[in-house]
Structure formats: structure tokens, C-alpha cells
Design a protein around this motif. Structure first.
Motif, PDB file in Angstrom:
ATOM      1  N   ALA A 101      -7.165  -1.928  14.722  1.00  0.00           N
ATOM      2  CA  ALA A 101      -5.817  -2.219  14.209  1.00  0.00           C
ATOM      3  C   ALA A 101      -5.864  -2.612  12.729  1.00  0.00           C
ATOM      4  O   ALA A 101      -4.963  -2.270  11.963  1.00  0.00           O
ATOM      5  CB  ALA A 101      -5.186  -3.341  15.033  1.00  0.00           C
ATOM      6  N   LEU A 102      -6.920  -3.320  12.347  1.00  0.00           N
ATOM      7  CA  LEU A 102      -7.049  -3.778  10.954  1.00  0.00           C
ATOM      8  C   LEU A 102      -7.390  -2.632  10.003  1.00  0.00           C
ATOM      9  O   LEU A 102      -6.957  -2.612   8.849  1.00  0.00           O
ATOM     10  CB  LEU A 102      -8.151  -4.844  10.843  1.00  0.00           C
ATOM     11  N   LEU A 103      -8.178  -1.697  10.519  1.00  0.00           N
ATOM     12  CA  LEU A 103      -8.797  -0.679   9.669  1.00  0.00           C
ATOM     13  C   LEU A 103      -7.841   0.166   8.802  1.00  0.00           C
ATOM     14  O   LEU A 103      -8.076   0.268   7.586  1.00  0.00           O
ATOM     15  CB  LEU A 103      -9.686   0.231  10.539  1.00  0.00           C
ATOM     16  N   PRO A 104      -6.764   0.771   9.352  1.00  0.00           N
ATOM     17  CA  PRO A 104      -5.938   1.654   8.508  1.00  0.00           C
ATOM     18  C   PRO A 104      -5.394   0.975   7.253  1.00  0.00           C
ATOM     19  O   PRO A 104      -5.524   1.521   6.149  1.00  0.00           O
ATOM     20  CB  PRO A 104      -4.795   2.075   9.441  1.00  0.00           C
ATOM     21  N   ALA A 105      -4.815  -0.206   7.415  1.00  0.00           N
ATOM     22  CA  ALA A 105      -4.227  -0.891   6.256  1.00  0.00           C
ATOM     23  C   ALA A 105      -5.310  -1.357   5.282  1.00  0.00           C
ATOM     24  O   ALA A 105      -5.134  -1.266   4.060  1.00  0.00           O
ATOM     25  CB  ALA A 105      -3.382  -2.065   6.719  1.00  0.00           C
ATOM     26  N   LEU A 106      -6.425  -1.852   5.817  1.00  0.00           N
ATOM     27  CA  LEU A 106      -7.494  -2.325   4.935  1.00  0.00           C
ATOM     28  C   LEU A 106      -8.128  -1.167   4.166  1.00  0.00           C
ATOM     29  O   LEU A 106      -8.408  -1.288   2.968  1.00  0.00           O
ATOM     30  CB  LEU A 106      -8.565  -3.087   5.732  1.00  0.00           C
ATOM     31  N   ALA A 141      -0.599  -5.693  12.502  1.00  0.00           N
ATOM     32  CA  ALA A 141      -1.078  -4.717  13.493  1.00  0.00           C
ATOM     33  C   ALA A 141      -2.094  -5.369  14.436  1.00  0.00           C
ATOM     34  O   ALA A 141      -2.031  -5.183  15.657  1.00  0.00           O
ATOM     35  CB  ALA A 141      -1.713  -3.524  12.777  1.00  0.00           C
ATOM     36  N   ALA A 142      -2.994  -6.175  13.868  1.00  0.00           N
ATOM     37  CA  ALA A 142      -4.008  -6.844  14.697  1.00  0.00           C
ATOM     38  C   ALA A 142      -3.370  -7.874  15.618  1.00  0.00           C
ATOM     39  O   ALA A 142      -3.897  -8.165  16.691  1.00  0.00           O
ATOM     40  CB  ALA A 142      -5.047  -7.512  13.806  1.00  0.00           C
TER      41      ALA A 142
END
Lengths: 196, 101
Positions: A101-106, A141-142
Motif C-alpha cells: 500500500a505504501l509503495l506506489p505513492a512513495l 493507503a496503508a
């Protein structure tokens, strides 16, 4: 015996049981590992880094990229340490869900930073707004796989980013207040509300 | 209300502790003993007793392994356990439906 058993189950009890099952199934998939220590340490490091950044002449963007890498490593060490203490795998299903969940935005934040630097953009305020906005989206998202407070923290970052775009505050102060202060406050809240 | 519906309730699952364990394992592919214990605030002895009962019923599989030289016990639902739990939930829902209409 069978009669006693039959009599012991009432319709409202059946409804309660279903509710208990639903709650437990939802709660068990939430990520909780080392959340308090991660928030507290991230906040502390963020505030400290902001203080150093404010009083030094370090180049803003590379400096904060370095700080974020250090914080990511520290957070991973904390997660791993608790996993080992609890005799659990580091990549448990809730950890994987939160990471996904964290990955796309980060990743978007990292890519945008790279592109902006490549284009020669050096305006710190622009980076602060972008980082806060995307980090807030990542947390939000997370938050669907973590305690509800995380989603609120995400919104706080998003609102903070909008405020930062409208009001002129020294960028290191904004970083200290948001990445330092928000995390620190949430970490303290988690410790204060932790069940014994 | 049809009394036969109550008889359909699985006695092994229809106990607060075991129902909670089955709920956790239905939501996760596998969970460690400590994870279940901490989530449900159970004692080691109590949890072990319930796991044993579920294991004897063939609903839960227990795997013992070593991670970083430390023993690790993981539990997961067997296919018959999953079916029994789904049936248990269906029965509860049926009881609720019957009481409402």
C-alpha cells in the motif's frame, strides 16, 4: 447434554458471534508491529534532522533524501527486531499488505524528486509540498491495513501540504513540524494508549 | 424457529476461545502461536488446549519449525476446518435470519 447445548444458543447470541468473528477477522489482518517505536523514532530523527538542516548550509533536497534513507533503514531494523523477538517472519502477511500500500505513492515521490532535480528545480518549498502530499497518500493507503490512526495521520500530512503551499514557512521548519512533529505526536499517542 | 438449525452448530467451534482462533486462521493463511496468543490475550496453556482440540477435530494443522535457531509453532486451517467454519457461519446466519422473520 444436547438439550442444554441447544437451549444455550439464542438468536441475539448468534448475531453477537457473527460480529465477534467479523471483528476478529478484520483485526487480525491489521499491521501493528513496532508501530509505536517506528513513529517515535521517525519523529525524533525528523525533528533532529530539521534542527540540523535549519542551522546548517546543507543543500536541502540531497540532505533530506539522505535523512529519509536513514529513517527507512532504522524503521526496517525496528520491524525486523520485533519480528525476531516475537519469533515471527519479517514479511508477515500484514507487513506485505502495508508495504504494497505504501509503495506506489512513495515510489512516485522518489521518481518525481528525481525528475525535478533532473530538470534543475531547486525550490525547497515545492519538494516539501510534494513529499508531504505523497507521503500522506501513502499513509492513507496503508491505513486500510493498519490501525485507523494511520489514515488520520495521512490526512494530516495532506492538509499540512496544502497549508504549506499557501503559507510561506521555512522548509526545514515545515519538515520538522510535519515529519518530526506529526510522527512524534502519533508515537507518543500510541505509547500512551498501549494496552498493558 | 427451527430447532434443528441449532443442532447444526459445530460443537468444537462453538466455544468462544476456539471460535476466535478459527476466525483468526480463516483470515490469515497461517499464524504463529505467539501471534494468536497476543491477539486474543490468551495464556499459553489455554491456547494450547484449544489448539489441541481443534487439531484433534482435524480443523487445524500445526507445524513446528526453527527460525534463527528458535522454535516456532505455526497454525493454519485445514481444508475440512475451513469448510466447517464456513458451515458454522452459515448456520449462525440462518439462526439470525429465522429470528428476524
Amino acid at each position: 447434554m444436547a438439550l442444554c447445548y441447544k437451549a444455550s444458543m439464542k438468536p441475539d447470541q448468534a448475531e453477537q458471534n457473527l460480529q465477534v468473528i467479523r471483528t476478529l477477522m478484520e483485526r487480525s489482518t491489521l499491521y501493528r508491529r513496532a508501530l509505536g517505536p517506528i513513529m517515535f523514532v521517525t519523529g525524533l530523527l525528523g525533528a533532529l534532522a530539521a534542527l540540523i538542516g535549519f542551522y546548517s548550509r546543507l543543500s536541502f533536497v540531497p540532505y533530506w533524501i539522505g535523512v529519509s534513507i536513514i529513517i527507512l533503514v532504522v524503521a526496517f531494523v525496528l520491524v525486523r527486531r520485533q519480528a525476531l523477538t516475537d519469533r515471527e517472519p519479517v514479511w508477515s502477511p500484514p507487513t506485505k499488505r502495508v508495504a504494497q500500500a505504501l509503495l506506489p505513492a512513495l515510489l512516485s515521490g522518489a521518481l518525481l524528486t528525481y525528475v525535478c532535480l533532473g530538470e534543475g528545480l531547486q525550490e525547497p518549498r515545492l519538494f516539501v509540498v510534494g513529499w508531504m502530499m505523497l507521503y500522506g497518500c501513502a499513509l492513507h493507503a496503508a491505513g486500510f491495513f493498519a490501525p485507523q490512526g494511520i489514515r488520520r495521520l495521512g490526512w494530516l500530512f495532506i492538509v499540512g501540504a496544502i497549508a504549506c503551499a499557501c503559507i510561506s514557512i521555512p522548509p526545514n521548519v515545515t519538515m520538522g513540524l510535519s515529519f518530526g512533529g506529526f510522527h512524534l505526536a502519533y508515537g507518543i499517542y500510541l505509547f500512551a494508549t498501549k494496552k498493558p | 424457529m427451527n430447532p434443528e438449525t441449532f443442532q447444526k452448530l459445530d460443537r468444537v467451534i462453538h466455544e468462544a476461545g476456539r471460535m476466535a482462533i478459527m476466525s483468526l486462521l480463516a483470515a490469515n493463511a497461517e499464524m504463529s502461536f505467539t501471534e494468536i496468543r497476543d491477539t486474543l490475550n490468551m495464556t499459553d496453556g489455554n491456547l494450547a488446549m484449544h489448539i489441541r482440540a481443534l487439531q484433534q477435530a482435524g480443523y487445524v494443522g500445526v507445524t513446528k519449525s526453527f527460525q534463527d535457531k528458535r522454535p516456532r509453532t505455526t497454525c493454519s486451517l485445514t481444508s475440512s476446518g475451513r469448510k466447517a467454519f464456513e458451515k458454522y457461519i452459515e448456520t449462525l446466519a440462518e439462526i439470525v435470519r429465522q429470528s428476524q422473520g
